[in-house]
Design an enzyme around this catalytic site. Structure first.
Site, short mmCIF file in Angstrom:
data_model
loop_
_atom_site.label_atom_id
_atom_site.label_comp_id
_atom_site.label_asym_id
_atom_site.label_seq_id
_atom_site.Cartn_x
_atom_site.Cartn_y
_atom_site.Cartn_z
N ASP A 414 1.35 -1.38 0.29
CA ASP A 414 0.20 0.10 -0.03
C ASP A 414 1.15 0.61 -0.05
OD1 ASP A 414 -2.30 1.39 0.03
OD2 ASP A 414 -1.89 2.00 2.80
N GLU A 524 -4.23 20.44 1.12
CA GLU A 524 -4.55 21.55 1.46
C GLU A 524 -4.85 22.25 2.59
OE1 GLU A 524 -8.48 21.68 -0.61
OE2 GLU A 524 -8.31 22.15 -1.55
N LYS A 590 -6.42 26.03 -9.42
CA LYS A 590 -4.78 25.18 -9.16
C LYS A 590 -5.51 24.10 -10.06
CE LYS A 590 -6.04 23.81 -4.49
NZ LYS A 590 -5.64 23.32 -3.24
N ARG A 619 4.84 16.76 -5.27
CA ARG A 619 3.22 16.81 -5.67
C ARG A 619 2.80 18.84 -6.06
NH1 ARG A 619 0.27 13.73 -1.14
NH2 ARG A 619 -1.93 14.11 -2.51
#
Length: 1069
Positions: A414, A524, A590, A619
């Site tokens: 994972d 975020e 964005k 990222r």
């Protein structure tokens, strides 16, 4: 069928860490009290309840008998509120059960699992044959005691594991929840796992956030909305007075979609609302804000989480299957030898009984002590793993397969919480001409501070002197970028009591110490936390407004006009806000660079810098803005509302309207966020790769996130090409994409779950053939069922051993399907850990678990099994020689205690001490993982090594028996004394010959066995002449026979090490 079901209260109060990303105390979803009224099923009740604790879900089952609850066929259902007289349908009860057996099936199940294999079944038939008088060769205890010992050890081991599993399940099933009804609140000790629809929340904005990491592996908080008509009710108690019902589709495994309707009949006119995934609260999820009231729809085995979880299975190691195969060969040799003996007698007399007697006489060819030694060895290996101080907290839950860890070819892992810490950290702000890293954030802070303390900086540059023109421009650009990042998101600040300030006061004064952030993405949250660190703080938000606080303490108010949420298809999100102080309307957006490149104004640095930041494992998000006039916005709003009211092609029309606004956007900045990896993930993956283990990453996360993490963790190296499998939906598209992928060589593969499903449906063999050739594979947006399917296909197509690693409830199916399942105890709970065969606290421990313990366990098991076979073949060869010399008589050479003592107290300790042997030190095994690669070929236990040990056994058995026959003088008892003593000494010397690294316990075992044999000679006068063994004649004869049987083997071992040394020999010198 329309069953009655009353509303439930699911109350989850989460205490968050200061970062706001995780909940310290979160409750799970709950069910009604009547669900637990009896064992066969329940009727819906009128109570509402709430829970205090989050609980992991194991194999949640109704009961062992299908259909007991009337739920054999899954059907759509209609659930009524306010209609207790319509209660009809029964629901499966909620019980977490990770056990393989129950009280009644334990003993039959354990015995069946033992005797279904040829090895144990053979010994059972052998022992039972001694009840037949014509076939009896000795005392019953010589056959039943070894078999009984094997079964007792096996039953005790299984019982201990089952009791441990039962206690873990009991702890979870005894969680406390409260039941709220018209009669008040009471407490019950039941496990609660359901799905229900959100009807009412206590949040001011009418929504709530949901954590789904235990269900789909994503740690993003999902926004959930209540039914509009019930949210307007004054209190939760009013739900009991409504006349309404929910229609829901039949239970299925899809965790991303739902279809249903809510109808309220007592309204004027009646209200009918559609229900989707946004209105559901699944089992194994956690409400992360406020309180939610809902109606239960699914329970027990109907839950999505249960339908995506396979039942625990009894795992049998490949090594056990290989040993079972060798015992079949030995049994074949036993039958051949018995037939040859009878044939040499010319099948005289009752030859068929002679065949059975010879089968019993040579039964030691198939050693019963092999199973005892291997089982005890596995217990020792498991104990060593648990006691290893370099991998603290490691737990072995399946002590039957530790040697499997030494032969892993595919590792399936994972991502979130396993490879990564699930903690996002802001690393880079890039404005095109200037970039700010972690070491220069104080400059960003000063620019933001100056933007609000020196208003002249916002004046046109023509009014400022040339010396400050550049400074003003950079300050303005930094301020605009930070402001955009602080506005374009779906983060909500939440205020909680901290013991000094209550919640209402904290929310009124925007107390920093009481504020935590909620969002559907940890990215975020990290961006908003970063803007707070540089001076622009998000302090308030609801569905229509947002408040920012400047470094000077001023509150900036913005009205939220429109929000365009992030979707997997669009790969971007946007927001239109109005600044209350100036009235300016601004569209901020964005998104990923692949879609934003065609939206922003022309520039010459976006593509290059995005590539640079991605190569660093960051990222990347592209942040843009566009100023709108009032007329432009009103025109857009009119077209947008009209598109949303459209019945046909609604999504396409809405997207077209939004795209009309997404043109010539001003590029503000790039942001780089890093999902921090677990400690030492990169070196661990490097070790696994050098060991010949291919690593596949299976995650429920987005494609971009998964790819970025794979690069950051060096799962995909910089020198490797990367092929991103395009989304395919049809057979033709899959065929074209597979052909395109086939033309690439030594290329890592990234594929989404939807495309994977199409490929496996039409081109399963071709896809798996290509994927298995890849150095690394990343599967994103995988469901739990798909993860288990990939593991199963790897096992079927390659025949290699697989190991699955995960930390969340969505990894349980994969872990249970793999040959070895490893659970990581992390932030997603202990669900995967409890269902796994092995549990570790960090991913880096996997390296030592495989390279050291797995390697040692396999090599030691191979050496132990072959030596036990050698020990049995030696005495069987001696029996065959003895019978041949004495006219093929079916008379045992050794009887009674001699035959039992030979495989127990006389040779057990030295032989079993081989579990402590090792060819290299653990540090060397970790430093040179290439040593592990040799084990993947299965050479430690193969037909070649088996044949070598068979020849050694025949040689030594023949030398000992013929030597004793040649050197004995007159009495038969002297043959027994000489041959048996030589046999014992030969076995002890052969252990010394086999050992590669001496341990003090090995020396103790050798001396203890020799002492036991010498001491027991006093009591063996029935079989051995005590006076004869004290003579010099006895001593030189035994010495001569022992030297002839062992010395040639020592010489051969020396020559082999001299001219053909093993791969590890250079590392040990």
């Amino acid at each position: 069928m329309k069953p009655g079901l009353r509303c439930l209260l699911n109350r989850v109060k989460s205490l968050f860490s200061k970062s706001g990303r995780t909940a310290k105390n979160a409750s799970a979803v709950l069910t009604i009290s009547d669900l637990f009224s009896n064992a066969t099923g329940t009727r819906p009740g009128q109570e509402m309840c709430h829970m205090r604790n989050e609980m992991p879900l194991g194999s949640l089952t109704c009961c062992p008998w299908s259909g007991c609850c009337g739920m054999g066929d899954f059907r759509p259902r209609t659930v009524w509120l306010g209609h207790p007289e319509k209660r009809e349908q029964r629901y499966p009860k909620n019980v977490i059960n990770n056990q393989k057996y129950n009280f009644f099936t334990f003993l039959p199940g354990v015995l069946f699992n033992q005797f279904k294999y040829f090895f144990n079944l053979y010994f059972l038939l052998l022992a039972c044959s001694q009840f037949v008088e014509e076939l009896r060769l000795g005392a019953l205890y010589t056959y039943w005691v070894p078999l009984g010992l094997v079964l007792i050890i096996t039953v005790m081991r299984e019982a201990i594991e089952e009791i441990r599993c039962y206690l873990r399940d009991k702890e979870v099933n005894s969680q406390i929840y409260s039941k709220l009804s018209a009669r008040g609140e009471s407490w019950n000790h039941y496990n609660v796992e359901t799905l229900f629809f959100c009807l009412l929340t206590t949040e001011r904005n009418g929504s709530c956030f949901l954590r789904t990491d235990q269900l789909d592996g994503e740690t993003d908080w999902k926004l959930r909305l209540p039914v509009a008509c019930t949210q307007r009710l004054p209190t939760a108690a009013d739900l009991l007075q409504t006349r309404s019902y929910v229609y829901a589709e039949e239970p299925n495994i899809d965790i991303h979609n739902f279809i249903g309707t809510f109808t309220r009949e007592d309204g004027d006119p009646p209200v009918n609302e559609s229900l989707s995934i946004e209105n559901t609260l699944w089992a194994s999820t956690v409400v992360a804000s406020g309180t939610a009231v809902g109606v239960v729809i699914y329970t027990g085995k109907e839950l999505r989480s249960v339908m995506n979880t396979s039942n625990p299975r009894h795992k049998v190691g490949l090594f056990d299957l290989e040993v079972n195969c060798l015992t079949k060969l030995l049994f074949g040799a036993l039958v051949v030898v018995s037939l040859v003996m009878v044939a040499l007698q010319h099948f005289a007399g009752r030859w068929y009984l002679q065949i059975f007697r010879f089968l019993l006489l040579f039964s030691h060819i198939v050693p019963i002590s092999l199973r005892v030694n291997l089982d005890m060895g596995k217990m020792v290996f498991s104990w060593m793993i648990k006691k290893d101080s370099k991998i603290p907290g490691t737990v072995v839950r399946a002590s039957t397969i530790p040697e499997q860890l030494g032969r892993i070819s595919y590792l399936l892992t994972d991502k979130t919480g396993t490879l990564t810490q699930n903690e996002m950290v802001f690393r880079r702000l890039h404005l095109g001409t200037v970039a700010y890293g972690m070491d220069s954030m104080d400059e960003v802070q000063s620019h933001v501070f100056s933007a609000y303390t020196h208003p002249t900086h916002d004046l046109p540059t023509s009014r400022a002197p040339a010396a400050t023109k550049v400074r003003k421009t950079i300050s303005s650009r930094v301020h605009e970028a930070v402001k955009a990042i602080a506005l374009v998101h779906n983060v909500t600040p939440v205020y909680e009591s901290n013991g000094v300030t209550d919640q209402a006061e904290a929310e009124q004064h925007y107390e920093d110490t009481c504020r935590v952030y909620q969002a559907s993405s940890p990215d975020e949250v990290s961006l908003v936390q970063w803007t707070e660190s540089v001076g622009l703080t998000l302090v308030g938000r609801d569905q229509s407004s947002m408040q920012l606080r400047t470094p000077t303490g001023q509150i900036l108010n913005f009205t939220i006009l429109q929000i365009f949420p992030f979707t997997y298809e669009s790969k971007r999100m946007g927001i239109i806000v109005r600044d209350e102080s100036t009235g300016e309307i601004t569209f901020y957006m964005k998104g990923a660079d692949v879609v934003m490149a065609g939206i922003v104004q022309y520039n010459d640095w976006l593509e290059e810098e995005c590539g640079n930041m991605a190569r660093e494992g960051l990222r990347v998000l592209v942040v843009t803005k566009k100023s709108l006039t009032e007329e432009q916005y009103q025109d857009f709003e009119a077209r947008y509302v009209q598109a949303k009211l459209s019945v046909h092609d609604r999504s396409l029309k809405v997207a077209t309207v939004i795209e009309s606004l997404e043109m010539e956007m001003e590029l503000l900045c790039l942001t780089g966020v890093e999902d921090q990896l677990q400690m030492d993930v990169r070196p661990t993956l490097e070790i696994l790769r050098n060991a010949g283990i291919k690593v596949w990453m299976l995650t429920g996360d987005k494609l971009e996130t998964a790819t970025c993490t794979a690069k950051n963790a060096h799962l995909i190296t910089r020198s490797q090409d990367l092929h991103i499998f395009r989304p395919v939906t049809t057979r033709g598209e899959a065929h074209l994409e597979l052909n395109a992928f086939r033309r690439k060589h030594d290329c890592a593969l990234v594929i989404s779950g939807d495309s994977l499903e199409v490929c496996l449906k039409y081109y399963e063999y071709e896809f798996m053939e290509l994927a298995c050739q890849c150095p690394a594979v990343v599967c994103c947006r995988c469901t739990p069922t798909q993860k288990a399917q990939i593991v199963r296909l790897l096992q079927e197509r390659t025949g290699k051993l697989t190991c699955a690693v995960g930390d969340g409830g969505n990894d349980v199916s994969m872990i249970q399907e793999a040959d070895c399942g490893v659970g990581v105890e992390g932030k997603e709970g202990k669900q995967a850990s409890l269902a796994a065969d092995f549990s570790v606290t960090q991913f880096k421990h996997l390296g030592r678990l495989l390279m050291v313990h797995g390697r040692n366990s396999y090599k030691r098991s191979a050496a132990l099994s072959q030596f036990v076979i050698h020990r049995s073949l030696c005495i069987s060869t001696m029996q065959a020689v003895f019978s041949s010399v004495f006219h093929f008589a079916s008379v045992p050479l050794y009887q009674g205690f001699l035959i039992i003592g030979y495989s127990t107290i006389y040779t057990m300790f030295p032989v079993f001490s081989l579990v402590l042997d090792k060819d290299v030190k653990s540090e060397v095994a970790m430093l040179y993982p290439e040593l592990y690669k040799d084990l993947l070929k299965g050479r430690p236990l193969s037909f070649k090594t088996f044949l070598i040990w068979v020849l050694i056994s025949i040689y030594q058995g023949s030398i000992i028996m013929y030597g004793a026959l040649l050197l004995f003088e007159s009495e038969f008892v002297h043959i027994v004394a000489i041959s048996f003593t030589s046999l014992i000494l030969t076995e002890l010397l052969m252990v010394a010959l086999t050992v590669q690294t001496w341990h003090w316990l090995m020396i103790v075992g050798e001396l203890l066995s020799l002492a036991c044999y010498i001491a027991s000679l006093v009591f063996l006068h029935e079989f051995i002449d005590v006076y004869f063994i004290t003579t010099v004649s006895f001593l030189w004869k035994v010495t001569a026979i022992t030297l002839v049987s062992c010395l040639p083997l020592y010489i051969l071992k020396y020559l082999r090490r001299r001219f053909s040394p093993p791969s590890y020999s250079k590392l040990t010198t």
